[in-house]
Write an enzyme that holds these catalytic residues in place. Structure first.
Site, short mmCIF file in Angstrom:
data_model
loop_
_atom_site.label_atom_id
_atom_site.label_comp_id
_atom_site.label_asym_id
_atom_site.label_seq_id
_atom_site.Cartn_x
_atom_site.Cartn_y
_atom_site.Cartn_z
CG HIS A 133 6.93 -1.44 2.28
ND1 HIS A 133 6.77 -0.35 3.09
CD2 HIS A 133 5.72 -2.05 2.22
CE1 HIS A 133 5.51 -0.27 3.49
NE2 HIS A 133 4.84 -1.30 2.98
CG MET A 165 -1.89 -1.21 1.20
SD MET A 165 -3.40 -0.93 2.10
CE MET A 165 -2.80 -0.73 3.76
N GLY A 166 2.16 1.10 -0.27
CA GLY A 166 3.04 2.26 -0.40
C GLY A 166 3.48 2.84 0.93
P1 AMP Z 1 1.58 -2.76 3.49
O1 AMP Z 1 2.08 -1.71 2.55
O2 AMP Z 1 1.57 -2.33 4.92
O3 AMP Z 1 0.28 -3.38 3.02
O4 AMP Z 1 2.64 -3.94 3.46
C1 AMP Z 1 3.04 -4.52 2.25
C2 AMP Z 1 3.85 -5.75 2.55
O5 AMP Z 1 4.97 -5.37 3.35
C3 AMP Z 1 3.07 -6.79 3.37
O6 AMP Z 1 3.40 -8.08 2.87
C4 AMP Z 1 3.59 -6.60 4.75
O7 AMP Z 1 3.54 -7.76 5.56
C5 AMP Z 1 5.03 -6.20 4.48
N1 AMP Z 1 5.58 -5.48 5.63
C6 AMP Z 1 5.06 -4.39 6.24
N2 AMP Z 1 5.81 -4.04 7.30
C7 AMP Z 1 6.82 -4.94 7.37
C8 AMP Z 1 7.94 -5.12 8.25
N3 AMP Z 1 8.16 -4.31 9.28
N4 AMP Z 1 8.77 -6.15 7.99
C9 AMP Z 1 8.55 -6.99 6.95
N5 AMP Z 1 7.53 -6.87 6.09
C10 AMP Z 1 6.67 -5.86 6.29
#
Ligand code: AMP
Length: 306
Positions: A37, A30-31
């Site tokens: 990320h 989601m950016g």
């Molecule tokens: P989001 O943008 O929050 O939807 O996250 C996108 C991807 O990044 C998802 O697969 C999350 O699980 C991963 N992600 C977010 N935060 C972390 C983190 N601190 N460590 C590892 N992966 C992450």
């Protein structure tokens, strides 16, 4: 880097790579990127010839009272980051491109979505599985990279992918933490300096709970109690749940054994934060996975006062 906004553009780039025998690694997001990320992008980069990243703040996975309109966004900064990670294709669709008609087709994974985060966010996982199924269908055969920070999401996406025979290998990636232990999250930007400091109690509590298991504790209720005891030291942090579950099917346990996750969700100021650690328990042998600390040279997400 190809920067595309249409499904046809995304499909074309992925199909062309596969025609050339190049493997595709896909990182849906989601950016508002942070080092978590970026670690997914790096894992995708090392194992695949074409790396695709999507940025889409998916309205379907937000409840009516949740933070859809406030969700942090900074596309210009995100583009710089994907370029520096050597990403080949960035897909940034509009809501109309993803959902040209009111959604009548959704994907639901039963069981796994019901407790934990599903209890407080009853429509959330249907939104996630629907958008991830659509994105995976647009990208086609690939490896898909998901963070273990959202461990329930990872379990649900794995189950969906197996259940629908999607031509995708789902890869779980370690949790990336700030140097003080706070799990990185775009939502950390909602925190004040004070709240951000208080929020570190979550990873401290998980660390403490995992230590009790290393020292021989096998009663899930006592492990849960130890997380609560540490968290209570920070009254700003309101625990929503603390649970101990089996990693594969997220079932509850009478005694700790095998692969287990200790998971927490909490409200801190205006943010809802989640965190977890996994434990691999074989008799007296316990391996703890709390993820990795970000290198201090990497800029942390500013708090809302900075
Ligand atoms: P989001 O943008 O929050 O939807 O996250 C996108 C991807 O990044 C998802 O697969 C999350 O699980 C991963 N992600 C977010 N935060 C972390 C983190 N601190 N460590 C590892 N992966 C992450």
């Amino acid at each position: 880097m190809i920067n595309c906004t249409t499904v046809a553009g995304l499909r074309g780039a992925c199909d062309a790579a596969r025609l050339d025998q190049r493997s595709v690694g896909f990182v849906p997001t989601m950016g508002y990127f942070h080092a978590g990320h970026r670690s997914l992008m790096r894992m995708a980069r090392t194992a695949n010839e074409l790396v695709v990243v999507s940025i889409f703040v998916n309205p379907l996975q937000f409840g009516p009272t949740e933070d859809l309109s406030a969700y942090p966004r900074d596309l210009a900064r995100d583009i710089e980051m994907v370029e520096s990670e050597g990403v080949d294709v960035l897909f940034v669709p509009t809501v109309d491109e993803m959902y040209p008609e009111p959604t009548q087709t959704t994907v639901h994974v039963a069981g796994l979505t019901e407790g934990l985060c599903g209890a407080a966010r009853p429509t959330h996982f249907d939104g996630v599985t629907t958008v991830v199924a659509k994105l995976l269908s647009m990208v086609g055969p690939c490896r898909g990279y998901f963070g273990k920070k959202d461990f329930q999401q990872l379990a649900v996406v794995r189950r969906m992918s197996a259940g629908l025979n999607l031509p995708v290998e789902i890869v779980g990636c370690p949790i990336v933490r700030e140097s003080d232990g706070l799990a990185m999250s775009s939502r950390n930007s909602y925190l004040s300096e004070f709240e951000r400091s208080a929020a570190t109690v979550l990873s401290k509590a998980l660390f403490w709970a995992s230590e009790t298991v290393v020292r021989g504790e096998r009663d899930p209720q006592r492990v849960i109690a130890s997380v609560r005891q540490v968290s209570i030291l920070e009254p700003t942090v309101e625990l929503e749940y603390v649970e101990v579950r089996s990693v594969g099917d997220l079932s509850t346990l009478d005694a700790l054994d095998g692969d287990v996750v200790v998971a927490v969700a909490a409200r801190v100021g205006g943010a809802r934060l989640i965190d977890n650690c996994t434990l691999s328990i074989r008799g007296d042998d316990v391996r703890v996975d709390l993820g990795v600390l970000v290198h201090p040279s990497i800029e942390r997400i500013p708090t809302c006062n900075e």
